[in-house]
Design an enzyme around this catalytic site. Structure first.
Site, PDB file in Angstrom:
ATOM      1  CE  LYS A   1      -3.010   0.496   3.499  1.00 25.23           C
ATOM      2  NZ  LYS A   1      -2.824   1.748   4.269  1.00 25.23           N
TER       3      LYS A   1
ATOM      4  N   GLY B   1      -4.933   7.710   5.682  1.00 26.15           N
ATOM      5  CA  GLY B   1      -4.035   8.686   6.300  1.00 26.15           C
ATOM      6  C   GLY B   1      -2.843   8.978   5.408  1.00 26.15           C
TER       7      GLY B   1
ATOM      8  CB  SER C   1       5.273   9.850  11.410  1.00 22.17           C
ATOM      9  OG  SER C   1       4.362   9.985  10.333  1.00 22.17           O
TER      10      SER C   1
ATOM     11  CD  GLN D   1       0.509   8.205   7.271  1.00 18.88           C
ATOM     12  OE1 GLN D   1      -0.078   9.015   7.985  1.00 18.88           O
ATOM     13  NE2 GLN D   1      -0.016   7.032   6.949  1.00 18.88           N
TER      14      GLN D   1
ATOM     15  CG  ASP E   1       0.902  -0.017   9.376  1.00 17.18           C
ATOM     16  OD1 ASP E   1       0.577   0.841  10.226  1.00 17.18           O
ATOM     17  OD2 ASP E   1       1.204   0.278   8.205  1.00 17.18           O
TER      18      ASP E   1
ATOM     19  NE  ARG F   1      -4.879  -0.209  13.072  1.00 22.07           N
ATOM     20  CZ  ARG F   1      -4.237  -0.060  11.917  1.00 22.07           C
ATOM     21  NH1 ARG F   1      -2.915   0.009  11.894  1.00 22.07           N
ATOM     22  NH2 ARG F   1      -4.918   0.024  10.798  1.00 22.07           N
TER      23      ARG F   1
HETATM   24  C1  S3P Z   1       2.591   4.780   6.204  1.00 30.17           C
HETATM   25  C2  S3P Z   1       3.179   5.148   7.374  1.00 30.17           C
HETATM   26  C3  S3P Z   1       2.721   4.710   8.705  1.00 30.17           C
HETATM   27  C4  S3P Z   1       1.784   3.516   8.607  1.00 30.17           C
HETATM   28  C5  S3P Z   1       0.772   3.684   7.523  1.00 30.17           C
HETATM   29  C6  S3P Z   1       1.447   3.846   6.178  1.00 30.17           C
HETATM   30  C7  S3P Z   1       3.119   5.305   4.943  1.00 30.17           C
HETATM   31  O1  S3P Z   1       2.029   5.766   9.345  1.00 30.17           O
HETATM   32  O2  S3P Z   1       1.139   3.304   9.845  1.00 30.17           O
HETATM   33  O3  S3P Z   1      -0.097   2.575   7.464  1.00 30.17           O
HETATM   34  O4  S3P Z   1       2.781   4.767   3.874  1.00 30.17           O
HETATM   35  O5  S3P Z   1       3.900   6.260   4.979  1.00 30.17           O
HETATM   36  P1  S3P Z   1       2.818   6.878  10.226  1.00 30.17           P
HETATM   37  O6  S3P Z   1       3.675   7.636   9.324  1.00 30.17           O
HETATM   38  O7  S3P Z   1       1.725   7.705  10.829  1.00 30.17           O
HETATM   39  O8  S3P Z   1       3.572   6.099  11.263  1.00 30.17           O
END
Ligand code: S3P
Length: 457
Positions: free
Chosen positions: A43, A116, A189, A191, A337, A368
Site C-alpha cells: 500500500k 491517512g 512517522s 507520513q 502496522d 488499535r
Molecule cells: C505509512 C506510514 C505509517 C503507517 C501507515 C502507512 C506510509 O504511518 O502506519 O499505514 O505509507 O507512509 P505513520 O507515518 O503515521 O507512522
C-alpha cells in the site's frame, strides 16, 4: 461460502468484494492452512508510485499496484488534477506524468476516504502547488491528527486551514511557493517525513528531515529511482529541490503488512504449511518478522532479491508453539502496522507479552490498543490495556469465541480478529468489515483458498 447480501463494489480496474460482516469458523484438528500464495501490492509503495509518477516527466508504468480503496482514492485525486492514468487489461497502470508544476487545480474536494497516507502525503505535495485545494476523508480520517504535517509545512510558509484550530480535516490548502526547511519530527512517522519531502520537491533549496527513529523509507528509495538528489545520514534525509524526475517502471512487491495475517495464521494453526511469494522485506518494515522469531517462529526467507530498489523474498511458515516476549522499543516503528495481528499471536502464545511505548497505535484507523483489547477479550483472551501499550497473558489452548465482535471499521483490526477466530472453539462474527477493501480486497477469498472457512454477508 458467500452469503446473499455481499456487496460488490466496482471500481475501475478492480472488483472488490466488500463484506459488511464476516463469520469465521475455527480451523479444527491438525488440518492447518496450506498452499502457495501471493498477497496484493504494498500500500505504501503503491501510493508513492502514483504520486511520484504523476509529478515526474514522461510515462511511469506500475506493475502490481494495490487496487485497494485507499490507493484508488489517490489515483482519483491525481486524475482530478489533470493527470491521465490508464489501466491495461493486465492491470498495469500507466501514469502520464505532468511534471512538478503541471498539476491543475481540482474543481472539487479531494476525498481520500480512509487513507491517512493519501491525505498526509497529498497535503505536503499540494502545499507547494500554485492552486487551491481541499482534502477530506471518511469519519475515521477526519478524527486523525493532521497537526503533525500542518505544523512543519506551515514553518515552510504553507497556508493550510483545518477544523479544530487546524488539527483536523477537511483541510483547505492555499498552495504557494515555500521555503526549504530543516525539521526534527516528534514521532517516527513516514507520513510526516514524506509530506515534508514532497513539499520540498517543488521548493528551491535543500529540505532536511530528521526523525527520532527510522520510519519506512519507501519515499526516499523511490525518489532516488526517479532521479532526485536525496541523501541519508543516520536519521537525517536531505533532498535538493526541483529535481528532474523521470518516469519509471515500478514493480510493487507484495505488502508485508498483508502477508502478516497469513504468517500469524500459519503459525497458530497446527498442520499449516504456507509459502507467500514476492513479499517486500524492506528492513524498515520487517519488525514483525523479528518479533515472531523471538517468540519461537521458524519463518524461512528464500529467493531474496532486489526489485526496483526494494528487497523482496518468499516467506515460508508452519505451525509453531509461540512464547510471550517483551517487545524491544526500537522494533516498534518497524512493526507499527502489525501490532493488531501481533496481539493475536501473543494472545495464543505461552506466557506473558508486554508492549509499551506504542502510543502511536491510538492514532491509526482506529485506536488499535482499545479496539484489539476489546475484541480479543470478548473472544476470551486476557489483554490488559495500558496508556501506550498492553500486557497479554497468552492462552495457547485456544480462545472461546462464540460471540460477535466489532472491528470499529478498522481494516487491520477486522483481519486480525478473523485470524483469532481460526483458533477459537466456536464461530466468531465480526461486524463492520467493509474497510478490509482499503488494503486487502480479496482477504476473505484468499484465506478460504488455503483452508479457512469464512462466510460473508
Ligand atoms: C505509512 C506510514 C505509517 C503507517 C501507515 C502507512 C506510509 O504511518 O502506519 O499505514 O505509507 O507512509 P505513520 O507515518 O503515521 O507512522
Amino acid at each position: 461460502m458467500s452469503g446473499t447480501n455481499t456487496q460488490t463494489k466496482q471500481t475501475e480496474g478492480a472488483e472488490a468484494t466488500v463484506p459488511q460482516s464476516i463469520v469465521v469458523e475455527p480451523v479444527r484438528g491438525g488440518n492447518g492452512l496450506k498452499g502457495v500464495m501471493r498477497v496484493p501490492g504494498d500500500k505504501s509503495i503503491s501510493h508513492r508510485a502514483i504520486i511520484l509518477g504523476s509529478v515526474a516527466a514522461g510515462e511511469t508504468v506500475v506493475h502490481g499496484l494495490l487496487e485497494g480503496e485507499d490507493v484508488l482514492r489517490t489515483v482519483a485525486a491525481f486524475r482530478a488534477m489533470g493527470v491521465e492514468i490508464t489501466i491495461s487489461e493486465k492491470g498495469i497502470y500507466s501514469i502520464h506524468g505532468v511534471g512538478l508544476d503541471g498539476l491543475s487545480e481540482p474543481d472539487h474536494v479531494l476525498d481520500m476516504g480512509n487513507s491517512g497516507t493519501g491525505m498526509r502525503l497529498l497535503t505536503g505535495l499540494l502545499a507547494s502547488q500554485s492552486f487551491f485545494s481541499v482534502v477530506t476523508g471518511d469519519d475515521s480520517l477526519r478524527t486523525r491528527p493532521m497537526g503533525r504535517v500542518i505544523q512543519p509545512l506551515t514553518r515552510m510558509g504553507a497556508v493550510i486551514l483545518g477544523r479544530d484550530g487546524g488539527r483536523l480535516a477537511p483541510l483547505a490548502i492555499r498552495g504557494r511557493e515555500l521555503l526549504p526547511l530543516e525539521h526534527q519530527t516528534g514521532v517516527a512517522s513516514a507520513q510526516v517525513k514524506s509530506a515534508i519531502l514532497l513539499a520540498g520537491l517543488n521548493t528551491a533549496g535543500v529540505t532536511q528531515v530528521t526523525e527520532p527513529a527510522l520510519s519506512r523509507d519507501h519515499t526516499e528509495r523511490m525518489l532516488t529511482g526517479f532521479g532526485a538528489v536525496i541523501q541519508r545520514d543516520g536519521l537525517t534525509v536531505t533532498l535538493e529541490g526541483w529535481p528532474d524526475l523521470k518516469g519509471q517502471t515500478i514493480r510493487v512487491p507484495g505488502d508485508i503488512s498483508s502477508a502478516a495475517f497469513f504468517l500469524v495464521a500459519g503459525l497458530l494453526c497446527p498442520g499449516s504449511d504456507l509459502l507467500i511469494e514476492g513479499v517486500g522485506i524492506n528492513p524498515t518494515r520487517t519488525g514483525l518478522l523479528d518479533l515472531l522469531a523471538e517468540m519461537g517462529a521458524g519463518l524461512t526467507l528464500s529467493n531474496e532479491r532486489l526489485e526496483g530498489g526494494e528487497p523482496v523474498a518468499d516467506i515460508g511458515v508452519g505451525f509453531a508453539e509461540l512464547k510471550g516476549i517483551t517487545v524491544p522499543p526500537e522494533v516498534i516503528p518497524r512493526a507499527i502496522d502489525e501490532f493488531p495481528i501481533f496481539f493475536v499471536a501473543a494472545a495464543l502464545a505461552q506466557g506473558q507479552t508486554v508492549l509499551a511505548g506504542a502510543g502511536e497505535l491510538r492514532h491509526k484507523e482506529s485506536d488499535r490498543i482499545r479496539a484489539m483489547a476489546l475484541g480479543l477479550n470478548q473472544l476470551g483472551a486476557r489483554v490488559e490495556e495500558h496508556g501506550d501499550g498492553v500486557i497479554i497473558q497468552g492462552r495457547p489452548e485456544g480462545l472461546e469465541g462464540g460471540v460477535t465482535v466489532d472491528s470499529l471499521t478498522d481494516h487491520r483490526v477486522a483481519m486480525s480478529l478473523a485470524v483469532a477466530g481460526l483458533r477459537c472453539k466456536n464461530p466468531v462474527t465480526i461486524l463492520r468489515t467493509a474497510n478490509i477493501a482499503t488494503s486487502f480486497p480479496n482477504f476473505v477469498q484468499q484465506l478460504n483458498n488455503i483452508g479457512g472457512m469464512i462466510a460473508t454477508s
